[in-house]
Design a protein around this motif. Sequence first.
Motif, short mmCIF file in Angstrom:
data_model
loop_
_atom_site.label_atom_id
_atom_site.label_comp_id
_atom_site.label_asym_id
_atom_site.label_seq_id
_atom_site.Cartn_x
_atom_site.Cartn_y
_atom_site.Cartn_z
N ARG A 148 0.81 -1.22 0.00
CA ARG A 148 0.00 0.00 0.00
C ARG A 148 0.84 1.26 0.00
NH1 ARG A 148 -4.28 -2.71 4.11
NH2 ARG A 148 -5.87 -3.28 2.57
N LYS A 160 -6.95 3.75 -8.24
CA LYS A 160 -7.30 2.58 -7.43
C LYS A 160 -8.81 2.41 -7.33
CE LYS A 160 -6.51 0.40 -2.94
NZ LYS A 160 -5.98 0.57 -1.57
N LEU A 161 -9.25 1.18 -7.59
CA LEU A 161 -10.66 0.81 -7.47
C LEU A 161 -10.89 0.22 -6.09
CD1 LEU A 161 -13.30 0.50 -9.27
CD2 LEU A 161 -12.55 -1.87 -9.64
N PRO A 162 -11.93 0.63 -5.37
CA PRO A 162 -12.18 0.08 -4.03
C PRO A 162 -12.39 -1.44 -4.10
CG PRO A 162 -13.55 2.01 -4.42
CD PRO A 162 -12.93 1.66 -5.73
N GLY A 163 -11.95 -2.13 -3.06
CA GLY A 163 -12.09 -3.59 -3.02
C GLY A 163 -13.52 -4.06 -3.17
N ARG A 164 -14.47 -3.29 -2.67
CA ARG A 164 -15.88 -3.69 -2.76
C ARG A 164 -16.39 -3.66 -4.20
NH1 ARG A 164 -15.61 1.39 -0.64
NH2 ARG A 164 -16.68 3.08 -1.77
N SER A 166 -14.46 -4.72 -6.79
CA SER A 166 -13.43 -5.49 -7.50
C SER A 166 -13.93 -6.20 -8.76
CB SER A 166 -12.80 -6.52 -6.55
OG SER A 166 -13.78 -7.42 -6.05
N CYS A 178 -6.75 -2.71 -8.36
CA CYS A 178 -7.57 -3.01 -7.18
C CYS A 178 -6.81 -3.96 -6.27
CB CYS A 178 -8.88 -3.63 -7.63
SG CYS A 178 -10.06 -3.96 -6.29
#
Length: 202
Positions: A148, A160-164, A166, A178
Amino acid sequence: MRHSLPYARAGQVIGLLGGSFDPAHEGHVHITKMALKRFGLDRVWWLVSPGNPLKQAGPAKMEKRLAHARAVMDHPRVQVTDIETHTGTRYTAATLEALQRLYPGVHFVWLMGADNLAQFHRWQDWQGIMERVAVGVIARPGTRGAARNSVAAQTFGAAKLPGRASRLLGRRTPPCWCFINVPMSDASSTRIRQAGEWKADT
């Protein structure tokens, strides 16, 4: 050359997991299955490389690594390949360029463990890789903080794409990456070799 390569049709999302796989192990299997599920991939191709340019010692013979990888990774949506042998490329950036030329309309997602993201800025044309394909990063033991805070994560922070979200990764226009947290395996090719369970010359 094309007949030796895996099949993919335009519109599919194909995850690419590259490495020497010297040897392939349960950890590779685990992150592959997690990637299929979390990134919404149609298929994953393992790219068993002729050799890692960042490593001085050469790996075991290609035939041995391919056979072992196919024995370890038995999944209907995963294909173990030696694509770089056919494309004549050794660096990821060149391999991706060749694949996009061979498979127009296919959405590729480059997969890596968080340990690789931490030193991604050492790869040849790493920024070009980020701008060419979506990148899916899977958590590895002890590497979350380093990943990170890595040069790559900081440089492409806005992408960056949020993990939620993905499952949207493969359909996004690069640069887009991601990071997903998943149950982790501490299996390591290095430890397997050090334990004498895998030898390059046998």
